[in-house]
Design an enzyme around this catalytic site. Structure first.
Site, PDB file in Angstrom:
ATOM      1  N   SER A 160      17.418  72.872  -0.825  1.00 60.06           N
ATOM      2  CA  SER A 160      15.859  73.287   0.555  1.00 60.06           C
ATOM      3  C   SER A 160      16.183  72.677   1.856  1.00 60.06           C
ATOM      4  O   SER A 160      17.614  73.101   2.385  1.00 60.06           O
ATOM      5  CB  SER A 160      14.635  72.446   0.304  1.00 60.06           C
ATOM      6  OG  SER A 160      13.846  72.871   0.862  1.00 60.06           O
TER       7      SER A 160
ATOM      8  N   ASP B 139      12.020  83.252  -3.723  1.00 56.60           N
ATOM      9  CA  ASP B 139      11.891  81.729  -3.675  1.00 56.60           C
ATOM     10  C   ASP B 139      11.170  82.005  -1.824  1.00 56.60           C
ATOM     11  O   ASP B 139      11.154  83.469  -1.360  1.00 56.60           O
ATOM     12  CB  ASP B 139      13.124  81.555  -2.760  1.00 56.60           C
ATOM     13  CG  ASP B 139      12.968  80.022  -1.840  1.00 56.60           C
ATOM     14  OD1 ASP B 139      11.747  79.575  -1.329  1.00 56.60           O
ATOM     15  OD2 ASP B 139      14.137  79.559  -1.238  1.00 56.60           O
TER      16      ASP B 139
ATOM     17  N   HIS C  78      11.373  78.651  -5.767  1.00 60.81           N
ATOM     18  CA  HIS C  78      12.002  77.480  -4.246  1.00 60.81           C
ATOM     19  C   HIS C  78      13.275  76.151  -5.211  1.00 60.81           C
ATOM     20  O   HIS C  78      13.828  76.086  -5.194  1.00 60.81           O
ATOM     21  CB  HIS C  78      11.219  76.844  -3.352  1.00 60.81           C
ATOM     22  CG  HIS C  78      11.877  75.890  -2.268  1.00 60.81           C
ATOM     23  ND1 HIS C  78      12.972  76.649  -1.362  1.00 60.81           N
ATOM     24  CD2 HIS C  78      11.806  75.232  -2.042  1.00 60.81           C
ATOM     25  CE1 HIS C  78      13.485  75.851  -0.845  1.00 60.81           C
ATOM     26  NE2 HIS C  78      12.568  74.807  -0.695  1.00 60.81           N
TER      27      HIS C  78
END
Length: 416
Positions: A232, A326, A360
């Site tokens: 991330s 995602d 994600h």
């Protein structure tokens, strides 16, 4: 029926490492009778995670979860670890929290009569993080804050910096489980941990440079270069480190952006502004939470180039892992841009792996899927995408790839 003879068995042992598969069986049931299996976990925040599945005992009065199909519940079909990866929070938008890894995560498996709901038997799986003899050393060295994991045995070992998400704090599970594989791993905090600020107006890359220097100087760490694993927002930090700092040989970026995001990044005289989201591209879902997948603009456009990480300067190897579903951002688009930049500069120092229905947060194997949770930068819950089963399979695959990647580029050779 003599219920005292019914038992839940977790094989090969009720104690195992978190990333390991276990074999769940129920024995002593009446042949062909329905049975419900339930799993339960309470995280370090006190949030309860639960899953359930309906089975039918075979002719010998057994349910073998690795062979028998679930007929309904949290999942269907033959799923040996379904009672683990399908665990879902009772409190909406909760992501499982494990503050430190000195204690195991406990998952209780119960068998109940499919006819009466009566509890027949239960057992608890203790899922551990640290091998016997591993050192867990809190780090307060200069400015840096984190925890260092040193595996047992005779070193030196390859070193890895583990960076997690923008949400702050420190996450130890991945770092400790990676250390079990023969790496010295520094789980490095950068916001909201001990005396680090919860919110910052800028990030200084010198902080991360200090961490690299600290790790490389440890007597247990084999040089010359180290690795980075990131996910991330920290994936951007990893790209900046790889492009601007020395001593880095192998970098894993999981669902990252190839440009700076959220807050400015400073290094010496360089200032990289963040990409600014396009607010009109944020969607409000019927569930009341946000979908921010398309909020960030194209980093390669002229007006955004100051935010773009200069990956072509990096001398390390890259592993880009992308979840195609995602919804934190379009990580596939960003990873392909980074790879194209490397290719244009004559570099073949990358691998790109994509997972079609994953979300994600690609974590270690068997970590419960998180479809939505509070977003540290947005300040409200957002959807993170993915389907639980596909996401779980992606986590299994990526974990093996990460280990092989670091073994190839840190153990067998160095490109520093």
């Amino acid at each position: 029926m003599a219920y005292s003879q019914i038992r839940v068995r977790i094989l090969p042992s009720i104690r195992c490492f978190f990333d390991k598969l276990v074999h769940v069986k129920v024995e002593g049931l009446a042949p062909h009778k329905p049975v419900e299996l339930r799993s339960k976990l309470v995280d370090d925040r006190g949030v309860i995670f639960k899953a359930s599945a309906l089975y039918k005992a075979d002719e010998s009065g057994q349910v073998d979860v690795s062979r028998a199909p679930s007929l309904g519940g949290s999942y269907t079909g033959v799923e040996p670890m379904g009672l683990f990866w399908s665990l879902a929070p009772e409190t909406p938008h909760s992501k499982i929290l494990k503050k430190n890894v000195l204690s195991p995560t406990q998952v209780t498996i119960e068998a109940l009569s499919g006819e009466t709901g009566e509890l027949l038997a239960s057992e608890t799986n203790e899922r551990e993080y640290m091998a016997e003899g591993m050192k867990r050393i809190p780090v307060q060295e200069g400015r840096i804050r984190g925890v260092l994991f040193i595996p047992p045995g005779k070193g030196p070992f390859p070193g890895i910096v583990d960076l997690y998400t923008f949400g702050g704090g420190l996450t130890e599970p991945r770092a400790s489980l990676l250390a079990n594989k023969g790496f010295v791993v520094l789980a490095l905090a950068y916001l909201g941990y001990e005396d680090l600020p919860r919110k910052a107006e800028k990030l200084n890359l010198e902080y991360f440079e200090e961490a690299v220097t600290y790790l490389r100087r440890q007597p247990e760490v084999k040089g010359p270069g180290i690795g980075i694993i990131s996910i991330s927002h920290s994936g951007g930090i990893a790209l900046a480190m790889s492009s601007l700092l020395s001593g880095i040989s192998a970098t894993v970026c999981i669902n990252a952006c190839n440009a700076n995001t959220v807050i400015p990044l400073h290094y010496k005289e360089l200032v990289m502004p963040p990409l600014y989201p396009v607010l009109d591209n944020i969607k409000f879902l019927d569930s009341g939470i946000l979908d921010i997948r398309d909020a960030l603009p194209d980093p390669s456009l002229e007006e955004n180039r100051e935010s773009l990480f200069m990956v072509e300067r990096a001398s390390c190897q890259f592993l880009f892992a992308v979840s195609e579903d995602d919804h934190n951002w379009n990580s596939g688009f960003f990873a392909k841009q980074a790879v194209e930049t490397l290719r244009k500069h004559g570099k073949k120092s990358y691998e790109l792996v994509t997972y079609p229905k994953a979300g994600h947060f690609l974590e270690v194997p068997h970590m419960p899927y998180c479809g939505s949770t509070f977003h540290g930068a947005v300040g409200t819950p957002v959807v993170f995408g993915g389907e639980p089963k596909a996401h779980s399979e992606a986590q299994l695959d990526l974990w093996e790839r990460v280990q092989e990647f670091f073994k190839s580029h840190l153990v067998n050779k160095s490109t520093c």
